[in-house]
Structures are given as structure tokens and as C-alpha cells.
Design an enzyme around this catalytic site. Structure first.
Site, mmCIF file in Angstrom:
data_model
loop_
_atom_site.group_PDB
_atom_site.id
_atom_site.type_symbol
_atom_site.label_atom_id
_atom_site.label_comp_id
_atom_site.label_asym_id
_atom_site.label_seq_id
_atom_site.Cartn_x
_atom_site.Cartn_y
_atom_site.Cartn_z
ATOM 1 N N SER A 37 8.354 -5.319 0.096
ATOM 2 C CA SER A 37 8.000 -4.510 1.261
ATOM 3 C C SER A 37 7.486 -3.137 0.855
ATOM 4 O O SER A 37 7.529 -2.194 1.625
ATOM 5 C CB SER A 37 9.225 -4.338 2.169
ATOM 6 O OG SER A 37 10.278 -3.700 1.469
ATOM 7 N N CYS A 38 6.984 -3.000 -0.399
ATOM 8 C CA CYS A 38 6.598 -1.667 -0.872
ATOM 9 C C CYS A 38 5.251 -1.229 -0.333
ATOM 10 O O CYS A 38 4.831 -0.111 -0.559
ATOM 11 C CB CYS A 38 6.592 -1.624 -2.402
ATOM 12 S SG CYS A 38 5.326 -2.650 -3.149
ATOM 13 N N GLY A 39 4.539 -2.114 0.356
ATOM 14 C CA GLY A 39 3.316 -1.694 1.010
ATOM 15 C C GLY A 39 2.084 -1.735 0.150
ATOM 16 O O GLY A 39 1.037 -1.214 0.519
ATOM 17 N N VAL A 40 2.173 -2.356 -1.029
ATOM 18 C CA VAL A 40 1.014 -2.433 -1.907
ATOM 19 C C VAL A 40 0.170 -3.634 -1.512
ATOM 20 O O VAL A 40 0.680 -4.729 -1.353
ATOM 21 C CB VAL A 40 1.460 -2.563 -3.378
ATOM 22 C CG1 VAL A 40 0.245 -2.638 -4.291
ATOM 23 C CG2 VAL A 40 2.326 -1.384 -3.747
#
Length: 273
Positions: A114-117
């Protein structure tokens, strides 16, 4: 050092009765990793093998290339309300000439799904950062050897035997010999601990080796295998689409649904004979 397991009372209900009894559960606590005194990352982990976890994390994030890039690792004086050290903060001093990436912490470490990368950016970043690409590894392993690994991993899971609540990562030779196993509430932590162990033993890059993980094969686990130069990653459950893309692009053999004598080989099947 913190406890790996703890005891807690539970109410147990069966078909015929209700009772209260103690139960053994796995401990989950935060570990803050600092580099040269600067906080870098926090992960929820099972205490134990913390130094290996930090080393594996730093290697798979491309901050270090081997053990020689670290001058020292030590626990900081992080105390609880009673003034007792929690052993939940590690400070890593890098060797002279080794520096943190210029982009800083805001670049997002690839530690959770879920780190958005975004997909393309993450794949490009791994290709650019890895120093130990598995693409040129010519290891060949019989399918029968791969099929035996889950039972060997399960037999070595000591803490899982008492709690049923831990993931495991095992490192095997091409002949199926178990080199090391690590357990943790987070499968990515178990892999970091394993790679950190290999870093401490000066085994990186892990040419000719097999990484087996309990559960599924996510992008972050494929990333860690690639960064450590592991040519074969096997999981007892499903891989993600991004893990498959990364494995395809970097020369990693990715195996999923490894159960009994059956398995799905998603990328680079030529290594499995």
C-alpha cells in the site's frame, strides 16, 4: 531482547462446553530502523533476528550492497514507562563513503503493498538499483526437489508449531538442503531476516539458491529476491501480477501454488527440470 511468544487467557468454546485456558500467541512489536541516527523506517515484526532484519532491509532497498557497507549496528536506549529498554530501535552506522539515497525518505520504501508506488516506476527502480541481478544465473533444479521443500520448511518452523501465527521464509541450496529459516508475523520481515543472515555470512549474491515463502508471493518479496541475487522464488500460494512482471523482467524464476507434486511456474521455467 523482547519475547517471541506470550501467554494470554482465552475462552474456548467447543460443541459441548465452554472453558477458560491460557493460549500461546506470537508477539508483534514495532522496530524502528535508524541510519546514522536518522529514522528511516518502522516495521511491525516479531522480536528476534533484528540485526539480520535491518541488514536485509537495507540491502533489499539498495542502501547497502554487502556487510562491509555497515560500520556498526546497535540498539538505542528506547525505554518503556518503567524505564526498561524495549529493544525496539536499531541504529545502523554506515561505513565511510556509504550514503543514503539523495531522494530521501519521501521516495517511499517498497515495504508494503500500500506504499503508493505505481507499477512501471517500481519495476524501473528495481532494475536500476539491483547489484545482483539473477538474470545470468544458470542454476537448474529438478521439479521433484522443489516439491519437497514445503515439507522441509514446515518441519523447521519451531515457533509456528506453538502459535500457528507466523510466516516463514527458507533458503535452500539447489539440492534442497535447508541453509536457514526465519519466522515473523510479516512475510516480508521473514525474508529480510533471511537475507540479512546471508549478508552477515557474506553469501550475497545468493547465486544458485531457492527462496521458499509461506503464503503468497507479492511484489515486495520478488523485489527482495532480485536485490539479493536469488534466482528462484517459490510460494505455497498465489503470486501477484506485479510480482510476475518483475520476475519476468529481471530473470527471476517465480513459482506459485507449490503443493505436493504440483506447481505453477510463472516465469523462466527453464530453470526447473
Amino acid at each position: 531482547m523482547g519475547r517471541v511468544t506470550t501467554r494470554t487467557p482465552v475462552t474456548r468454546i467447543t460443541d459441548t462446553r465452554q472453558s477458560t485456558r491460557p493460549d500461546t500467541v506470537v508477539v508483534e512489536e514495532p522496530l524502528e530502523i535508524r541510519v546514522n541516527g536518522t529514522p528511516l523506517a518502522v516495521t511491525m515484526r516479531t522480536p528476534g533476528s533484528d540485526v539480520e532484519l535491518a541488514q536485509g532491509f537495507l540491502l533489499t532497498e539498495g542502501i547497502i550492497g554487502d556487510r562491509a557497507d555497515i560500520a556498526s549496528i546497535r540498539y538505542c536506549n528506547s525505554v518503556d514507562d518503567n524505564g526498561v529498554n524495549t529493544y525496539n530501535v536499531l541504529d545502523v552506522d554506515l561505513a565511510p563513503g556509504v550514503f543514503l539515497p539523495d531522494t530521501g525518505i519521501e521516495r517511499n520504501f517498497y515495504t508494503t503493498s500500500s506504499c503508493g508506488v505505481c507499477g512501471k516506476a517500481s519495476l524501473d527502480a528495481i532494475r536500476q538499483r539491483t547489484k545482483h541481478s539473477p538474470a545470468t544465473d544458470t542454476v537448474r533444479v529438478p521439479a521433484a526437489t522443489i516439491a519437497e521443500l514445503p515439507d522441509r520448511l514446515r518441519a523447521a518452523q519451531k515457533v509456528f508449531e506453538t502459535t500457528g501465527g507466523l510466516h516463514a521464509a527458507g533458503l535452500f541450496t539447489r539440492t534442497g538442503e535447508l541453509l536457514a529459516i526465519k519466522e515473523d508475523v510479516g512475510r516480508h520481515n521473514a525474508v529480510d531476516k533471511l537475507i540479512g543472515w546471508a549478508t552477515e555470512q557474506n553469501r550475497v549474491p545468493l547465486r544458485g539458491s531457492i527462496l521458499l515463502v509461506s503464503g503468497r508471493a507479492s511484489f515486495e518479496l520478488a523485489q527482495k529476491a532480485v536485490m539479493a541475487g536469488i534466482p528462484i522464488l517459490a510460494a505455497v500460494s498465489a503470486p501477484s501480477s506485479l510480482a510476475i512482471d518483475l520476475a519476468h523482467d529481471t530473470g527471476l524464476t517465480l513459482i506459485g501454488f507449490l503443493r505436493g507434486t504440483t506447481m505453477n511456474i510463472y516465469t523462466h521455467p527453464d530453470r526447473i527440470t
